[in-house]
Design a protein around this motif. Sequence first.
Motif, PDB file in Angstrom:
ATOM      1  N   GLU A 190       6.194  -5.213  -7.874  1.00  9.22           N
ATOM      2  CA  GLU A 190       6.485  -4.367  -9.037  1.00  9.22           C
ATOM      3  C   GLU A 190       5.842  -2.993  -8.892  1.00  9.22           C
ATOM      4  O   GLU A 190       6.201  -2.055  -9.629  1.00  9.22           O
ATOM      5  CB  GLU A 190       6.013  -5.039 -10.333  1.00  9.22           C
ATOM      6  CG  GLU A 190       4.522  -5.294 -10.421  1.00  9.22           C
ATOM      7  CD  GLU A 190       4.100  -6.642  -9.836  1.00  9.22           C
ATOM      8  OE1 GLU A 190       2.958  -7.059 -10.111  1.00  9.22           O
ATOM      9  OE2 GLU A 190       4.913  -7.253  -9.110  1.00  9.22           O
ATOM     10  N   ASN A 191       4.923  -2.830  -7.966  1.00  2.00           N
ATOM     11  CA  ASN A 191       4.288  -1.533  -7.731  1.00  2.00           C
ATOM     12  C   ASN A 191       5.071  -0.654  -6.755  1.00  2.00           C
ATOM     13  O   ASN A 191       4.716   0.504  -6.530  1.00  2.00           O
ATOM     14  CB  ASN A 191       2.871  -1.723  -7.189  1.00  2.00           C
ATOM     15  CG  ASN A 191       1.887  -2.133  -8.268  1.00  2.00           C
ATOM     16  OD1 ASN A 191       2.037  -3.179  -8.871  1.00  2.00           O
ATOM     17  ND2 ASN A 191       0.882  -1.314  -8.522  1.00  2.00           N
ATOM     18  N   TYR A 223      12.651   0.529  -0.539  1.00  5.96           N
ATOM     19  CA  TYR A 223      11.552   1.079  -1.332  1.00  5.96           C
ATOM     20  C   TYR A 223      10.591   1.804  -0.389  1.00  5.96           C
ATOM     21  O   TYR A 223      10.560   1.541   0.815  1.00  5.96           O
ATOM     22  CB  TYR A 223      10.815  -0.041  -2.079  1.00  5.96           C
ATOM     23  CG  TYR A 223      11.657  -0.702  -3.152  1.00  5.96           C
ATOM     24  CD1 TYR A 223      11.501  -0.360  -4.494  1.00  5.96           C
ATOM     25  CD2 TYR A 223      12.610  -1.650  -2.816  1.00  5.96           C
ATOM     26  CE1 TYR A 223      12.286  -0.952  -5.472  1.00  5.96           C
ATOM     27  CE2 TYR A 223      13.401  -2.255  -3.792  1.00  5.96           C
ATOM     28  CZ  TYR A 223      13.236  -1.896  -5.117  1.00  5.96           C
ATOM     29  OH  TYR A 223      14.021  -2.471  -6.085  1.00  5.96           O
ATOM     30  N   HIS A 224       9.818   2.717  -0.948  1.00  7.03           N
ATOM     31  CA  HIS A 224       8.839   3.432  -0.128  1.00  7.03           C
ATOM     32  C   HIS A 224       7.804   2.438   0.397  1.00  7.03           C
ATOM     33  O   HIS A 224       7.335   1.562  -0.333  1.00  7.03           O
ATOM     34  CB  HIS A 224       8.136   4.508  -0.952  1.00  7.03           C
ATOM     35  CG  HIS A 224       9.026   5.669  -1.305  1.00  7.03           C
ATOM     36  ND1 HIS A 224       9.482   6.568  -0.365  1.00  7.03           N
ATOM     37  CD2 HIS A 224       9.546   6.067  -2.495  1.00  7.03           C
ATOM     38  CE1 HIS A 224      10.251   7.473  -0.963  1.00  7.03           C
ATOM     39  NE2 HIS A 224      10.301   7.187  -2.247  1.00  7.03           N
ATOM     40  N   ALA A 225       7.472   2.566   1.669  1.00  8.16           N
ATOM     41  CA  ALA A 225       6.428   1.730   2.249  1.00  8.16           C
ATOM     42  C   ALA A 225       5.101   2.082   1.584  1.00  8.16           C
ATOM     43  O   ALA A 225       4.733   3.258   1.525  1.00  8.16           O
ATOM     44  CB  ALA A 225       6.351   1.951   3.755  1.00  8.16           C
ATOM     45  N   VAL A 253       3.471  10.146  -3.252  1.00  7.19           N
ATOM     46  CA  VAL A 253       2.838   8.978  -3.862  1.00  7.19           C
ATOM     47  C   VAL A 253       3.737   7.772  -3.592  1.00  7.19           C
ATOM     48  O   VAL A 253       4.817   7.655  -4.171  1.00  7.19           O
ATOM     49  CB  VAL A 253       2.646   9.170  -5.378  1.00  7.19           C
ATOM     50  CG1 VAL A 253       1.999   7.930  -5.991  1.00  7.19           C
ATOM     51  CG2 VAL A 253       1.800  10.407  -5.658  1.00  7.19           C
ATOM     52  N   PRO A 254       3.334   6.843  -2.720  1.00  6.33           N
ATOM     53  CA  PRO A 254       4.230   5.768  -2.297  1.00  6.33           C
ATOM     54  C   PRO A 254       4.280   4.551  -3.212  1.00  6.33           C
ATOM     55  O   PRO A 254       5.116   3.662  -3.017  1.00  6.33           O
ATOM     56  CB  PRO A 254       3.665   5.386  -0.923  1.00  6.33           C
ATOM     57  CG  PRO A 254       2.208   5.671  -1.035  1.00  6.33           C
ATOM     58  CD  PRO A 254       2.084   6.862  -1.943  1.00  6.33           C
ATOM     59  N   VAL A 255       3.372   4.470  -4.200  1.00  9.96           N
ATOM     60  CA  VAL A 255       3.349   3.308  -5.094  1.00  9.96           C
ATOM     61  C   VAL A 255       3.103   3.764  -6.533  1.00  9.96           C
ATOM     62  O   VAL A 255       2.652   4.884  -6.781  1.00  9.96           O
ATOM     63  CB  VAL A 255       2.232   2.305  -4.694  1.00  9.96           C
ATOM     64  CG1 VAL A 255       2.500   1.710  -3.326  1.00  9.96           C
ATOM     65  CG2 VAL A 255       0.856   2.976  -4.734  1.00  9.96           C
ATOM     66  N   LYS A 256       3.406   2.869  -7.456  1.00 10.22           N
ATOM     67  CA  LYS A 256       3.075   3.121  -8.853  1.00 10.22           C
ATOM     68  C   LYS A 256       1.572   2.896  -9.041  1.00 10.22           C
ATOM     69  O   LYS A 256       1.029   1.887  -8.616  1.00 10.22           O
ATOM     70  CB  LYS A 256       3.856   2.175  -9.756  1.00 10.22           C
ATOM     71  CG  LYS A 256       5.366   2.364  -9.687  1.00 10.22           C
ATOM     72  CD  LYS A 256       6.086   1.315 -10.528  1.00 10.22           C
ATOM     73  CE  LYS A 256       7.601   1.466 -10.395  1.00 10.22           C
ATOM     74  NZ  LYS A 256       8.345   0.407 -11.151  1.00 10.22           N
ATOM     75  N   GLY A 257       0.921   3.853  -9.677  1.00 11.00           N
ATOM     76  CA  GLY A 257      -0.512   3.738  -9.880  1.00 11.00           C
ATOM     77  C   GLY A 257      -1.309   4.338  -8.740  1.00 11.00           C
ATOM     78  O   GLY A 257      -0.795   5.107  -7.929  1.00 11.00           O
ATOM     79  N   TYR A 288       5.415   9.576   5.424  1.00  9.07           N
ATOM     80  CA  TYR A 288       6.094  10.632   4.677  1.00  9.07           C
ATOM     81  C   TYR A 288       7.080  10.043   3.669  1.00  9.07           C
ATOM     82  O   TYR A 288       7.467   8.864   3.772  1.00  9.07           O
ATOM     83  CB  TYR A 288       6.853  11.557   5.633  1.00  9.07           C
ATOM     84  CG  TYR A 288       5.973  12.404   6.517  1.00  9.07           C
ATOM     85  CD1 TYR A 288       5.474  13.633   6.078  1.00  9.07           C
ATOM     86  CD2 TYR A 288       5.650  11.995   7.810  1.00  9.07           C
ATOM     87  CE1 TYR A 288       4.681  14.429   6.896  1.00  9.07           C
ATOM     88  CE2 TYR A 288       4.856  12.775   8.641  1.00  9.07           C
ATOM     89  CZ  TYR A 288       4.369  13.994   8.172  1.00  9.07           C
ATOM     90  OH  TYR A 288       3.579  14.765   8.980  1.00  9.07           O
ATOM     91  N   GLU A 289       7.506  10.860   2.743  1.00  7.43           N
ATOM     92  CA  GLU A 289       8.473  10.426   1.736  1.00  7.43           C
ATOM     93  C   GLU A 289       9.771   9.952   2.383  1.00  7.43           C
ATOM     94  O   GLU A 289      10.459   9.071   1.867  1.00  7.43           O
ATOM     95  CB  GLU A 289       8.760  11.567   0.753  1.00  7.43           C
ATOM     96  CG  GLU A 289       9.638  11.168  -0.419  1.00  7.43           C
ATOM     97  CD  GLU A 289       9.783  12.279  -1.442  1.00  7.43           C
ATOM     98  OE1 GLU A 289      10.439  12.052  -2.487  1.00  7.43           O
ATOM     99  OE2 GLU A 289       9.246  13.388  -1.210  1.00  7.43           O
TER     100      GLU A 289
END
Length: 238
Positions: free
Chosen positions: A225-226, A150-152, A202-206, A158-159
């Motif tokens: 979950e984020n 998952y993205h840090a 954008v590395p996280v949800k929200g 960076y992506e």
Amino acid sequence: MIKINQTFEQVYEPKKALLVYESVNADNFYIEAFDIGKNGKPLNAHPLSVSESIALAKSLANTAELSNTFLQSRNLLPENLLYTSTAIEGFAIWYTPPQKVSLRFIETLGIPCGSVAVPAMIWKANKSGLSVYAVKSPNKIKPDANQKLYHAPFFNVYESGKVCMGTVEIRIEEDCCLEDFMERWQAYFYNSYFSHTMHGHVPVKGNIVQLWQALYKTGKAFPVENLIATPLKIKDLL
């Protein structure tokens, strides 16, 4: 003086010559080997074989200047190590469990600096660069090669997972041992100031700022979950 004289008295005869070709249109190389005849002329031109390459590598490795101790462990391999390559361009991949660490943020973000929960992490680093990822892994369970990445969930990443170290001065010696190497990269990362997202990634949800503000306020474990999945698994980093 005796040793110097002995060195000068040694006779060296030419045995092999190497000719290196570089591609005009690409960064590719081809090496041609020649055996040297009794009259000193090159003979039997042929592509450098695997056995010849190994012999050359061993000869170079025996010199003090090129002896390779980079990423050698002091003792048994660290339990959180996942993979290591001790080649000239060597790198290591390791894992850290969910934990609380001290993070720093620039003042304009409005996020306090201090101890906060972070998710389980996968680290990949060489002498000059670091990439980080998150994993959904419980405490003390070492991930396997098929673990999804998952993205840090940090600023300055960076992506692709590569970390922008900004003005942090990276010092990794040619003979840096494995344990020091891992410890230094974690210190470089966590002790740097997190400041901004990279190229709109954008590395996280929200909202990432609100996420870290809430984590500091509540002191709770990082909400996995984020996390946002990447298309990669750990085996893709090898």
